[in-house]
Design a protein around this motif. Structure first.
Motif, mmCIF file in Angstrom:
data_model
loop_
_atom_site.group_PDB
_atom_site.id
_atom_site.type_symbol
_atom_site.label_atom_id
_atom_site.label_comp_id
_atom_site.label_asym_id
_atom_site.label_seq_id
_atom_site.Cartn_x
_atom_site.Cartn_y
_atom_site.Cartn_z
ATOM 1 N N SER A 3 0.857 -1.181 0.000
ATOM 2 C CA SER A 3 0.000 0.000 0.000
ATOM 3 C C SER A 3 0.895 1.232 0.000
ATOM 4 N N PRO A 4 0.396 2.380 -0.440
ATOM 5 C CA PRO A 4 1.227 3.586 -0.448
ATOM 6 C C PRO A 4 1.779 3.978 0.914
ATOM 7 N N ASP A 5 1.084 3.634 1.991
ATOM 8 C CA ASP A 5 1.532 4.050 3.323
ATOM 9 C C ASP A 5 2.359 2.985 4.038
ATOM 10 N N GLN A 6 2.792 1.952 3.338
ATOM 11 C CA GLN A 6 3.499 0.843 3.980
ATOM 12 C C GLN A 6 4.750 1.305 4.724
ATOM 13 N N TYR A 7 5.446 2.294 4.165
ATOM 14 C CA TYR A 7 6.676 2.794 4.791
ATOM 15 C C TYR A 7 6.541 4.273 5.182
ATOM 16 N N ARG A 8 5.342 4.674 5.529
ATOM 17 C CA ARG A 8 5.142 6.082 5.900
ATOM 18 C C ARG A 8 6.116 6.483 7.006
ATOM 19 N N LEU A 9 6.730 7.641 6.817
ATOM 20 C CA LEU A 9 7.716 8.136 7.774
ATOM 21 C C LEU A 9 7.050 8.655 9.039
ATOM 22 N N PRO A 10 7.814 8.740 10.129
ATOM 23 C CA PRO A 10 7.309 9.433 11.317
ATOM 24 C C PRO A 10 7.065 10.912 11.011
ATOM 25 N N ALA A 11 6.363 11.567 11.898
ATOM 26 C CA ALA A 11 6.065 12.989 11.726
ATOM 27 C C ALA A 11 7.355 13.806 11.716
ATOM 28 N N PRO A 12 7.357 14.936 11.032
ATOM 29 C CA PRO A 12 8.545 15.809 11.024
ATOM 30 C C PRO A 12 8.785 16.397 12.402
ATOM 31 N N PRO A 13 9.947 17.001 12.620
ATOM 32 C CA PRO A 13 10.247 17.592 13.932
ATOM 33 C C PRO A 13 9.172 18.596 14.357
ATOM 34 N N ALA A 14 8.866 18.599 15.630
ATOM 35 C CA ALA A 14 7.864 19.527 16.156
ATOM 36 C C ALA A 14 8.326 20.972 15.962
ATOM 37 N N LEU A 15 7.369 21.856 15.773
ATOM 38 C CA LEU A 15 7.703 23.258 15.505
ATOM 39 C C LEU A 15 8.488 23.904 16.637
ATOM 40 N N ASP A 16 8.309 23.418 17.855
ATOM 41 C CA ASP A 16 9.023 24.021 18.995
ATOM 42 C C ASP A 16 10.283 23.251 19.364
ATOM 43 N N SER A 17 10.712 22.324 18.507
ATOM 44 C CA SER A 17 11.904 21.529 18.809
ATOM 45 C C SER A 17 13.173 22.264 18.396
ATOM 46 N N ALA A 18 14.279 21.901 19.038
ATOM 47 C CA ALA A 18 15.569 22.497 18.682
ATOM 48 C C ALA A 18 15.952 22.139 17.254
ATOM 49 N N ARG A 19 15.621 20.914 16.825
ATOM 50 C CA ARG A 19 15.971 20.507 15.465
ATOM 51 C C ARG A 19 15.244 21.374 14.434
ATOM 52 N N TYR A 20 13.970 21.628 14.679
ATOM 53 C CA TYR A 20 13.244 22.433 13.691
ATOM 54 C C TYR A 20 13.739 23.868 13.687
ATOM 55 N N ARG A 21 14.041 24.415 14.843
ATOM 56 C CA ARG A 21 14.562 25.780 14.877
ATOM 57 C C ARG A 21 15.893 25.873 14.119
ATOM 58 N N ALA A 22 16.732 24.852 14.268
ATOM 59 C CA ALA A 22 18.005 24.836 13.537
ATOM 60 C C ALA A 22 17.773 24.692 12.038
ATOM 61 N N ASP A 23 16.829 23.830 11.678
ATOM 62 C CA ASP A 23 16.485 23.656 10.261
ATOM 63 C C ASP A 23 16.082 24.984 9.627
ATOM 64 N N LEU A 24 15.179 25.669 10.306
ATOM 65 C CA LEU A 24 14.642 26.900 9.744
ATOM 66 C C LEU A 24 15.714 27.990 9.690
ATOM 67 N N ALA A 25 16.560 28.038 10.705
ATOM 68 C CA ALA A 25 17.635 29.024 10.697
ATOM 69 C C ALA A 25 18.591 28.774 9.532
ATOM 70 N N GLU A 26 18.854 27.507 9.247
ATOM 71 C CA GLU A 26 19.747 27.180 8.138
ATOM 72 C C GLU A 26 19.147 27.605 6.807
ATOM 73 N N VAL A 27 17.891 27.275 6.575
ATOM 74 C CA VAL A 27 17.255 27.661 5.315
ATOM 75 C C VAL A 27 17.181 29.180 5.196
ATOM 76 N N ARG A 28 16.832 29.836 6.279
ATOM 77 C CA ARG A 28 16.735 31.296 6.258
ATOM 78 C C ARG A 28 18.076 31.918 5.835
ATOM 79 N N ALA A 29 19.163 31.384 6.361
ATOM 80 C CA ALA A 29 20.475 31.959 6.078
ATOM 81 C C ALA A 29 21.016 31.556 4.710
ATOM 82 N N TYR A 30 20.931 30.260 4.405
ATOM 83 C CA TYR A 30 21.596 29.751 3.198
ATOM 84 C C TYR A 30 20.675 29.669 1.986
#
Length: 420
Positions: free
Chosen positions: A201-228
């Motif tokens: 089925s299409p969802d057989q290997y569905r990934l976990p949810a992306p990092p939460a908006l208030d997580s350190a990983r997401y803040r770092a992600d967004l800072a990187e895209v904003r800068a680069y």
């Protein structure tokens, strides 16, 4: 140096999938037959180039539809060349069968190119001695083309089905919305409704949810895209901008040459080469289906929306280097494609190869040299960040999903090649 960049191991060992895939590409004839094959003109390469030219001239507007055309045509060829009748020359039969299968499938799927395809078939058959090997090969190819086409009829991978209408939910933090400058309707939603080749089925290997908006990983992600990833970035280097532009176009187009390199360097017969191309594109069709399933399951907003309207120091004027595609962020489709392609090529021809050069239609005049498939994946991860259109988390998640789908296809490849 990019201080946001992390080293993230993505591709895990393929284990039994590698062993199975390797067994699929070992020629069933004696080693002397392989040597003889290498002295023959490569019908597989001729028809690889014909397939690429056919889709370049008359292909569909949807990438996955063109991936399906590759998969159907070369799956028919792999099946047609699998069993050689007794009493005929093996190489002649396989060459005729491969050409006939790919020809007939392409004529059915891209009828506007019938004249060119007929001419290509005549050229191939002129190089095959008249007799039982030729006639039986042509018949086998035609039969498998009919069967594969019939089996895939109504699979939901036509352009209209692929871009099925999608109702955008109300704007909210983290929720995907159409993006500037065009604010185009959601694309590729229908992929997740299509019928895969080998996934349950299409969802057989569905990934976990992306990092939460208030997580350190997401803040770092967004800072990187904003800068680069900003159009007016002051930290992105010229080489990084080149990387973003080089990998901007269609993944199907960008990976046509690497797959051809692998095909040209393969020591195997027409049958083994047909299996390589078929496995690659079956894996990529199923990967694109699974990609849209995860994208539309989570509906994560794109960086441009997060940076312009989010709660972390919003900048309404921020603009990415390249226009954002019209579908959600998580995961990156370019990187699911890369992850699957790397896994298939690594399993079937090894992770490294002699140097080869690659050009890009979106970066005229630029030529890059590679010696491993993983380098293509690494550049794709960086490119989508430098373009300002994906977070690094979405890119790395894409590699993981693509690898998982490809591994599934390799482990279940025997189901593809049973002749009917």
């Amino acid at each position: 140096m990019n201080p946001f960049r992390t080293r993230h191991p993505v591709l895990v060992a393929l284990g039994s999938a590698v062993l199975l895939a390797a067994s699929l590409t070992v020629p069933s004839a004696a080693s002397t037959a392989v040597v003889e094959e290498q002295t023959r003109s490569s019908v597989a390469l001729d028809w690889y180039d014909t397939t690429a030219a056919t889709l370049a001239a008359g292909g569909a507007p949807a990438q996955i539809t063109n991936s399906r055309t590759w998969a159907v045509s070369w799956l028919a060829a792999a099946r047609a060349t699998r069993q050689v009748p007794s009493g005929v020359d093996r190489g002649d039969f396989q060459d005729a069968a491969l050409a006939s299968a790919v020809h007939d499938a392409l004529v059915a799927l891209v009828p506007s190119r019938t004249r060119e395809l007929d001419a290509a078939l005549r050229t191939t058959l002129q190089g095959v001695p008249d007799g039982a090997a030729e006639s039986q090969g042509v018949a086998a190819g035609a039969r498998q083309a009919r069967l594969v086409l019939a089996a895939r009829e109504g699979d939901g991978l036509d352009p209209a089905s692929v871009n099925a209408p999608f109702t955008v939910p109300p704007a909210a933090p983290g929720v995907w919305q159409p993006t500037p400058p065009d604010h185009a309707p959601a694309a590729q939603y229908g992929n997740r409704l299509a019928r895969p080749f080998l996934l349950d089925s299409p969802d057989q290997y569905r990934l976990p949810a992306p990092p939460a908006l208030d997580s350190a990983r997401y803040r770092a992600d967004l800072a990187e895209v904003r800068a680069y990833g900003a159009a007016d970035s002051t930290v992105r280097t010229e080489k990084q901008t080149e990387t973003a532009t080089f990998w901007l176009g269609s993944s199907l187009t960008l990976y046509t040459e690497p797959l051809r390199v692998a095909l040209a360097r393969s020591p195997h017969s027409s049958a083994g080469r047909a299996r390589l191309v078929a496995l690659f594109h079956v894996a990529l069709v199923d990967t694109q289906i699974a990609t849209s399933d995860t994208k539309y399951a989570y509906l994560r907003w794109r960086p441009v929306t997060a940076i312009r309207t989010g709660s972390i120091d919003p900048d309404p004027a921020w603009t990415p280097l390249h226009a954002t595609p019209a579908h959600p962020d998580h995961p990156s489709g370019h990187n699911t494609y890369s992850g699957a392609a790397e896994a298939v090529l690594s399993a079937l021809v090894g992770p490294r190869t002699a140097p080869f050069q690659l050009t890009s239609p979106t970066a005229p005049g630029v030529t890059r040299t590679y010696t491993s498939w993983s380098r293509l994946s690494q550049e794709n991860v960086d490119a989508r960040v430098y373009s300002g259109i994906h977070t690094r988390s979405a890119d790395e998640a894409g590699l993981i999903l693509g690898e998982r789908i490809a591994t599934h296809v390799l482990r279940n490849a025997a189901h593809l090649f049973s002749t009917l």
